[in-house]
Every structure is written in structure tokens, then in C-alpha cells.
Design a protein around this motif. Sequence first.
Motif, PDB file in Angstrom:
ATOM      1  N   ILE A  36       0.914  -1.256   0.076  1.00 59.30           N
ATOM      2  CA  ILE A  36      -0.083  -0.045   0.098  1.00 59.30           C
ATOM      3  C   ILE A  36       0.811   1.329  -0.108  1.00 59.30           C
ATOM      4  CG2 ILE A  36      -1.899  -1.168   1.337  1.00 59.30           C
ATOM      5  CD1 ILE A  36      -1.096   0.395   3.725  1.00 59.30           C
ATOM      6  N   GLN A  37       2.040   1.432  -0.346  1.00 56.25           N
ATOM      7  CA  GLN A  37       3.067   2.217  -0.118  1.00 56.25           C
ATOM      8  C   GLN A  37       2.716   3.512  -0.691  1.00 56.25           C
ATOM      9  OE1 GLN A  37       7.086   1.327  -1.247  1.00 56.25           O
ATOM     10  NE2 GLN A  37       6.408   0.238  -2.731  1.00 56.25           N
ATOM     11  N   TYR A  38       1.841   3.312  -2.178  1.00 49.30           N
ATOM     12  CA  TYR A  38       1.566   4.631  -2.721  1.00 49.30           C
ATOM     13  C   TYR A  38       0.435   5.249  -2.539  1.00 49.30           C
ATOM     14  CZ  TYR A  38       5.987   3.236  -5.011  1.00 49.30           C
ATOM     15  OH  TYR A  38       7.437   2.642  -5.271  1.00 49.30           O
ATOM     16  N   GLU A  39      -0.148   4.542  -1.593  1.00 47.41           N
ATOM     17  CA  GLU A  39      -1.637   4.924  -1.448  1.00 47.41           C
ATOM     18  C   GLU A  39      -1.773   5.475   0.091  1.00 47.41           C
ATOM     19  OE1 GLU A  39      -4.795   2.327  -3.494  1.00 47.41           O
ATOM     20  OE2 GLU A  39      -3.110   1.059  -3.594  1.00 47.41           O
ATOM     21  N   ILE A  40      -0.795   5.669   0.791  1.00 47.14           N
ATOM     22  CA  ILE A  40      -0.828   6.198   2.128  1.00 47.14           C
ATOM     23  C   ILE A  40      -0.835   7.594   2.072  1.00 47.14           C
ATOM     24  CG2 ILE A  40       0.312   6.260   4.407  1.00 47.14           C
ATOM     25  CD1 ILE A  40       1.745   3.685   3.637  1.00 47.14           C
ATOM     26  N   CYS A  41      -2.178   8.139   2.485  1.00 49.95           N
ATOM     27  CA  CYS A  41      -2.367   9.633   2.603  1.00 49.95           C
ATOM     28  C   CYS A  41      -3.919   9.655   3.410  1.00 49.95           C
ATOM     29  CB  CYS A  41      -2.473  10.267   1.331  1.00 49.95           C
ATOM     30  SG  CYS A  41      -3.910   9.613   0.147  1.00 49.95           S
ATOM     31  N   GLY A  42      -4.206  10.971   3.647  1.00 48.10           N
ATOM     32  CA  GLY A  42      -5.242  11.122   4.425  1.00 48.10           C
ATOM     33  C   GLY A  42      -5.258  10.556   5.793  1.00 48.10           C
ATOM     34  N   ASP A  43      -6.738  10.303   6.202  1.00 47.53           N
ATOM     35  CA  ASP A  43      -6.961   9.944   7.470  1.00 47.53           C
ATOM     36  C   ASP A  43      -6.776   8.441   7.540  1.00 47.53           C
ATOM     37  OD1 ASP A  43      -6.953  12.472   8.343  1.00 47.53           O
ATOM     38  OD2 ASP A  43      -9.143  12.569   8.829  1.00 47.53           O
ATOM     39  N   VAL A  44      -6.259   7.853   8.785  1.00 49.81           N
ATOM     40  CA  VAL A  44      -6.458   6.364   8.869  1.00 49.81           C
ATOM     41  C   VAL A  44      -7.166   5.928  10.166  1.00 49.81           C
ATOM     42  CG1 VAL A  44      -4.731   4.483   9.599  1.00 49.81           C
ATOM     43  CG2 VAL A  44      -4.257   6.422   7.719  1.00 49.81           C
ATOM     44  N   LEU A  45      -7.773   4.739  10.145  1.00 48.03           N
ATOM     45  CA  LEU A  45      -8.489   4.227  11.274  1.00 48.03           C
ATOM     46  C   LEU A  45      -7.833   3.128  11.599  1.00 48.03           C
ATOM     47  CD1 LEU A  45     -10.893   4.172  13.460  1.00 48.03           C
ATOM     48  CD2 LEU A  45     -12.322   3.057  11.489  1.00 48.03           C
ATOM     49  N   ASP A  46      -7.481   2.691  12.884  1.00 47.71           N
ATOM     50  CA  ASP A  46      -6.781   1.655  13.242  1.00 47.71           C
ATOM     51  C   ASP A  46      -7.876   1.082  14.419  1.00 47.71           C
ATOM     52  OD1 ASP A  46      -5.039  -0.459  14.493  1.00 47.71           O
ATOM     53  OD2 ASP A  46      -3.307   0.882  14.649  1.00 47.71           O
ATOM     54  N   LEU A  47      -8.711   0.359  13.877  1.00 43.57           N
ATOM     55  CA  LEU A  47      -9.989  -0.033  14.627  1.00 43.57           C
ATOM     56  C   LEU A  47      -9.567  -0.903  15.981  1.00 43.57           C
ATOM     57  CD1 LEU A  47     -12.714   0.771  14.977  1.00 43.57           C
ATOM     58  CD2 LEU A  47     -13.319  -1.243  13.307  1.00 43.57           C
ATOM     59  N   PHE A  48      -8.688  -1.868  15.975  1.00 45.13           N
ATOM     60  CA  PHE A  48      -8.335  -2.783  17.089  1.00 45.13           C
ATOM     61  C   PHE A  48      -6.813  -2.423  17.529  1.00 45.13           C
ATOM     62  CE2 PHE A  48     -11.564  -4.759  14.551  1.00 45.13           C
ATOM     63  CZ  PHE A  48     -12.717  -5.065  15.450  1.00 45.13           C
ATOM     64  N   ALA A  49      -6.811  -1.171  17.717  1.00 50.23           N
ATOM     65  CA  ALA A  49      -5.378  -0.737  17.918  1.00 50.23           C
ATOM     66  C   ALA A  49      -4.305  -1.456  18.570  1.00 50.23           C
ATOM     67  CB  ALA A  49      -5.472   0.631  18.609  1.00 50.23           C
ATOM     68  N   GLY A  50      -4.575  -2.079  19.640  1.00 49.67           N
ATOM     69  CA  GLY A  50      -3.581  -2.847  20.405  1.00 49.67           C
ATOM     70  C   GLY A  50      -2.366  -2.023  20.838  1.00 49.67           C
ATOM     71  N   SER A  51      -1.426  -2.039  20.128  1.00 49.86           N
ATOM     72  CA  SER A  51      -0.033  -1.272  20.330  1.00 49.86           C
ATOM     73  C   SER A  51      -0.092   0.054  19.358  1.00 49.86           C
ATOM     74  CB  SER A  51       1.361  -1.864  20.118  1.00 49.86           C
ATOM     75  OG  SER A  51       1.313  -2.447  18.719  1.00 49.86           O
ATOM     76  N   GLY A  52      -1.050   0.026  18.458  1.00 49.88           N
ATOM     77  CA  GLY A  52      -1.211   1.120  17.580  1.00 49.88           C
ATOM     78  C   GLY A  52       0.101   0.864  16.319  1.00 49.88           C
ATOM     79  N   GLN A  53       0.756   0.046  16.217  1.00 49.01           N
ATOM     80  CA  GLN A  53       1.810  -0.027  15.377  1.00 49.01           C
ATOM     81  C   GLN A  53       1.218   0.015  13.903  1.00 49.01           C
ATOM     82  OE1 GLN A  53       3.664  -3.578  14.611  1.00 49.01           O
ATOM     83  NE2 GLN A  53       2.188  -4.881  15.402  1.00 49.01           N
ATOM     84  N   LEU A  54       0.284  -0.060  13.403  1.00 46.69           N
ATOM     85  CA  LEU A  54      -0.225  -0.048  12.058  1.00 46.69           C
ATOM     86  C   LEU A  54      -0.504   1.312  11.876  1.00 46.69           C
ATOM     87  CD1 LEU A  54      -2.274  -3.281  11.626  1.00 46.69           C
ATOM     88  CD2 LEU A  54       0.097  -3.003  11.093  1.00 46.69           C
ATOM     89  N   GLY A  55      -1.552   1.876  12.621  1.00 49.40           N
ATOM     90  CA  GLY A  55      -1.631   3.454  12.489  1.00 49.40           C
ATOM     91  C   GLY A  55      -0.208   4.245  12.674  1.00 49.40           C
ATOM     92  N   ILE A  56       0.531   3.839  13.537  1.00 52.29           N
ATOM     93  CA  ILE A  56       1.568   4.594  13.666  1.00 52.29           C
ATOM     94  C   ILE A  56       2.965   4.586  12.154  1.00 52.29           C
ATOM     95  CG2 ILE A  56       3.914   4.790  14.778  1.00 52.29           C
ATOM     96  CD1 ILE A  56       2.061   4.260  17.532  1.00 52.29           C
ATOM     97  N   GLU A  57       2.898   3.259  11.910  1.00 53.34           N
ATOM     98  CA  GLU A  57       3.589   3.096  10.639  1.00 53.34           C
ATOM     99  C   GLU A  57       2.760   4.089   9.644  1.00 53.34           C
ATOM    100  OE1 GLU A  57       6.738   1.762   8.491  1.00 53.34           O
ATOM    101  OE2 GLU A  57       6.436   1.100  10.589  1.00 53.34           O
TER     102      GLU A  57
END
Length: 183
Positions: A36-57
Amino acid sequence: MRVITGTAGGTNLKAPEGLLTRPTADRVKQALFNIIQYEICGDVLDLFAGSGQLGIEALSRGAARAVFVDERRDALDIVRENLRRTHLAEKAELVQGDYLSYLDRCKRRFRLIFLDPPYAEKYLENSLKRISEIDILAEGGIIITERPKEKPLDGAFSGLVRSKDYLYGKTAITLFRREEDAI
């Protein structure tokens, strides 16, 4: 567990203790973000955050803002600490609560939605169904799901098209897009 690249690249992240949180393996996370590297922009929802690593990345790689939802206070405390470590706290909103309750009151649209729920439950199917009903995926947006490869993800979700499945060891990643974007 670390941020792979971007403004916070190389920063080590903490994970909640115990077996209630199952962080995404770095190798799977790297493969996912390569997709997804070329599609990362705008707002992100990390719905089951846990450590938050996906949203933070995603924030580290250029997403504008991220919402982290988890019903566990200890998990959100770890997300908060990880955001401080990465200097990304000003781009984040933390919400403590049940995922369906959050979706029921959600009025925002997201470019990326990460769904990496506890594997043993039906949270993945339930969240996809609810997201398809309330239409919070922005134009050009992607829903990224993670599950064990032996757990099927069957069914159609109104307004969403299953884009592609990827297998990494014992983990399956499935992408969904808005129906009108997939045409």
C-alpha cells in the motif's frame, strides 16, 4: 517491534503485556506496507489498535491523521506512549470503547482502515459488515484486514470489493476497496 520507515523509522514500540494483544510481525507489516506504500495519505482508522503499530506506521509514512480505537485502557496507554516515542501524538486521536459503538457514531471518512482484531472472534466479519453499511471508506480508500490463514473470510459486504489476498506464513492479509473504485 519497530517502525519500519518514514519520519519515525527505526523507533522501537512497546506492546501491551499478556496474550490479549497479538502484534503484527515486522515481516508481515513490512510486506503489507510495501503493498500500500503509494496509497498512504489522508486519515487512517486503526480499529483494533492494540499497540497502535499499524496506524503509527501509516503516520510515519505520510498519513495525515490517525484514530486509534481499543476497548482496553492499558492498550491505549501503550498507544499513547508509542505516539510520544515517535513524535506523532499531535496527529492522533485515541478512543477507548467497543469497535461497534465507535462505528455506530463515526461521522468521518478514512483513506485507510486497518482491521486486525482478536482472531478467535467474529470481530472481523462484524466490522466489515458495519463499515459497508455506514460508508466511512473514502474515495480511493482501502480496508486492510489481517487474520490467520486457516480462518476463512467468506461473504460479500455491500459496497465493498475484495481486492486481493496475500499469505505470509500463518497470516492472511485481505484488501477491500469501495465498489465504485474497483470498477
